[in-house]
Structure formats: C-alpha cells, structure tokens
Scaffold this motif. Structure first.
Motif, PDB file in Angstrom:
ATOM      1  N   VAL A  95      44.096  45.234  41.006  1.00 19.06           N
ATOM      2  CA  VAL A  95      44.451  46.079  42.223  1.00 19.06           C
ATOM      3  C   VAL A  95      44.515  44.786  43.487  1.00 19.06           C
ATOM      4  CG1 VAL A  95      43.526  47.801  43.917  1.00 19.06           C
ATOM      5  CG2 VAL A  95      43.419  48.102  41.361  1.00 19.06           C
ATOM      6  N   PHE A  96      43.827  44.204  43.325  1.00 17.56           N
ATOM      7  CA  PHE A  96      43.665  43.165  44.620  1.00 17.56           C
ATOM      8  C   PHE A  96      43.912  41.665  44.374  1.00 17.56           C
ATOM      9  CE2 PHE A  96      40.614  46.825  45.626  1.00 17.56           C
ATOM     10  CZ  PHE A  96      41.601  47.254  46.754  1.00 17.56           C
ATOM     11  N   GLY A  97      44.120  41.370  43.375  1.00 15.93           N
ATOM     12  CA  GLY A  97      44.533  40.013  42.815  1.00 15.93           C
ATOM     13  C   GLY A  97      45.424  39.146  43.729  1.00 15.93           C
ATOM     14  N   ASP A  98      46.354  39.834  44.283  1.00 18.69           N
ATOM     15  CA  ASP A  98      47.247  39.066  45.203  1.00 18.69           C
ATOM     16  C   ASP A  98      47.054  39.221  46.487  1.00 18.69           C
ATOM     17  OD1 ASP A  98      48.894  38.148  43.131  1.00 18.69           O
ATOM     18  OD2 ASP A  98      50.260  39.797  43.199  1.00 18.69           O
ATOM     19  N   ILE A  99      46.112  40.305  46.856  1.00 21.64           N
ATOM     20  CA  ILE A  99      45.937  40.630  48.362  1.00 21.64           C
ATOM     21  C   ILE A  99      44.526  39.663  48.904  1.00 21.64           C
ATOM     22  CG2 ILE A  99      44.896  42.340  49.711  1.00 21.64           C
ATOM     23  CD1 ILE A  99      46.478  44.246  47.645  1.00 21.64           C
ATOM     24  N   ARG A 100      43.577  39.650  47.825  1.00 24.22           N
ATOM     25  CA  ARG A 100      42.458  38.922  48.078  1.00 24.22           C
ATOM     26  C   ARG A 100      41.587  39.112  49.006  1.00 24.22           C
ATOM     27  NH1 ARG A 100      42.980  33.179  45.145  1.00 24.22           N
ATOM     28  NH2 ARG A 100      41.198  33.137  46.262  1.00 24.22           N
ATOM     29  N   PRO A 101      41.139  40.416  49.163  1.00 25.72           N
ATOM     30  CA  PRO A 101      40.091  40.630  50.228  1.00 25.72           C
ATOM     31  C   PRO A 101      38.734  40.144  50.039  1.00 25.72           C
ATOM     32  CG  PRO A 101      40.181  42.505  48.576  1.00 25.72           C
ATOM     33  CD  PRO A 101      41.093  41.427  48.210  1.00 25.72           C
ATOM     34  N   ALA A 102      38.040  39.834  51.208  1.00 27.91           N
ATOM     35  CA  ALA A 102      36.778  39.553  51.192  1.00 27.91           C
ATOM     36  C   ALA A 102      35.780  40.458  50.345  1.00 27.91           C
ATOM     37  CB  ALA A 102      35.945  39.435  52.634  1.00 27.91           C
ATOM     38  N   THR A 103      35.026  40.052  49.464  1.00 26.51           N
ATOM     39  CA  THR A 103      34.355  41.189  48.731  1.00 26.51           C
ATOM     40  C   THR A 103      32.968  40.647  48.288  1.00 26.51           C
ATOM     41  OG1 THR A 103      34.631  42.527  46.562  1.00 26.51           O
ATOM     42  CG2 THR A 103      34.981  39.979  46.440  1.00 26.51           C
ATOM     43  N   SER A 104      32.144  41.397  47.751  1.00 34.66           N
ATOM     44  CA  SER A 104      30.875  41.198  47.426  1.00 34.66           C
ATOM     45  C   SER A 104      30.660  41.936  45.824  1.00 34.66           C
ATOM     46  CB  SER A 104      29.727  41.545  48.088  1.00 34.66           C
ATOM     47  OG  SER A 104      29.709  41.008  49.382  1.00 34.66           O
ATOM     48  N   MET A 105      30.072  41.371  45.129  1.00 38.53           N
ATOM     49  CA  MET A 105      29.563  42.233  43.687  1.00 38.53           C
ATOM     50  C   MET A 105      28.257  41.845  43.754  1.00 38.53           C
ATOM     51  SD  MET A 105      30.601  41.871  39.795  1.00 38.53           S
ATOM     52  CE  MET A 105      32.198  41.728  40.207  1.00 38.53           C
ATOM     53  N   VAL A 106      27.355  43.094  43.621  1.00 36.68           N
ATOM     54  CA  VAL A 106      25.893  42.980  43.822  1.00 36.68           C
ATOM     55  C   VAL A 106      25.358  44.029  42.785  1.00 36.68           C
ATOM     56  CG1 VAL A 106      24.087  43.557  45.091  1.00 36.68           C
ATOM     57  CG2 VAL A 106      26.085  42.745  46.382  1.00 36.68           C
ATOM     58  N   GLU A 107      24.338  43.259  41.988  1.00 33.73           N
ATOM     59  CA  GLU A 107      23.545  44.085  40.746  1.00 33.73           C
ATOM     60  C   GLU A 107      22.725  45.136  41.537  1.00 33.73           C
ATOM     61  OE1 GLU A 107      21.837  43.331  36.492  1.00 33.73           O
ATOM     62  OE2 GLU A 107      21.098  42.049  38.124  1.00 33.73           O
ATOM     63  N   VAL A 108      22.599  46.194  41.271  1.00 30.78           N
ATOM     64  CA  VAL A 108      21.674  47.114  41.827  1.00 30.78           C
ATOM     65  C   VAL A 108      21.124  47.861  40.741  1.00 30.78           C
ATOM     66  CG1 VAL A 108      22.948  47.678  43.817  1.00 30.78           C
ATOM     67  CG2 VAL A 108      23.414  49.240  41.665  1.00 30.78           C
ATOM     68  N   SER A 109      19.653  48.217  41.075  1.00 32.66           N
ATOM     69  CA  SER A 109      18.863  48.787  39.919  1.00 32.66           C
ATOM     70  C   SER A 109      19.485  50.145  39.313  1.00 32.66           C
ATOM     71  CB  SER A 109      17.405  48.912  40.179  1.00 32.66           C
ATOM     72  OG  SER A 109      17.308  49.936  41.572  1.00 32.66           O
TER      73      SER A 109
END
Length: 129
Positions: A95-109
C-alpha cells in the motif's frame, strides 16, 4: 476548523467512545484497523492477510473522508508476534511502498481479541505545503 467523524459500524465504537476516523481540517486520523468483517475476526493465524485486510480498512476510512493513501504521513502497526514482521511489512509495502510514510511496528502483548495479530492506524494530511 471543521471536524467530521465517520463510523465503521462496529459494536465497539459506541461502547468505547471512538470513531473509525476523524477529519480535522486538512488532517485525517484513522483509528486502529484490524482484520474484522461484520464483527468477526477473519484470516485467523495469517499475519500477512490480517495486515492486508487491516490496511484495506485504513484505505476505506481515508476514502470516506476525502483522502488517499498518498496523503498518509504516519502509520503505526501493532503486532502480537514481532517474528512475523516481514509478513506485516510486505502488506504495508504493497500500500505504502512508494509513499513511504513515517511508521512504527511495535510488538504488543495482545489486542482486543486474541485471534487478532495486527492492528494498523494512520494519519493523513491533505493540505498543501
């Protein structure tokens, strides 16, 4: 500044007191989206497919408020198993490969339903500048 709220119709929105998305001026905020269809978690056990469906929820919410994926400046991905980051990241990149927004991926319990593996939220800006 004008404000517009939209609902996805899930039973959780009125109970918790939130909207699927809110537009405030030139900014659209999309609440966390999951792989839920008609109140049921789908694609159980498949992190890629859950991420793809959650991202489709984000795109649908944006569209209802006059925004597009190209307007997204920030995403956050919450995952219950960071070991599946590549599957989730692949869906995000589609979806965002060309747009490249700032992002985070966080593990949650955990997420609100233990069958949910991924939740995605977004912020879009539709203004000029």
């Amino acid at each position: 500044m004008a404000r517009q709220n939209i609902s996805s119709g899930t039973p959780w929105e009125p109970v918790v007191g939130y909207s699927r998305a809110v537009r405030a001026g030139d900014t659209v905020y999309v609440s966390g989206c999951t792989a839920t269809v008609a109140g049921e978690v789908v694609a159980v056990g498949d992190a890629y497919e859950q991420a793809r469906l959650a991202l489709q929820g984000v795109v649908d919410a944006l569209s209802r408020l006059g925004a597009e994926p190209r307007h997204v400046v920030r995403t956050r991905m919450y995952v219950t198993d960071i070991g599946r980051w590549q599957d989730v990241g692949r869906a995000h990149s589609e979806v965002f490969g060309d747009i490249r927004p700032a992002t985070s991926m966080v593990e949650v319990s955990g997420l609100i339903d233990p069958r949910m593996l991924v939740e995605v939220e977004a912020v879009a800006w539709t203004g000029q500048g």
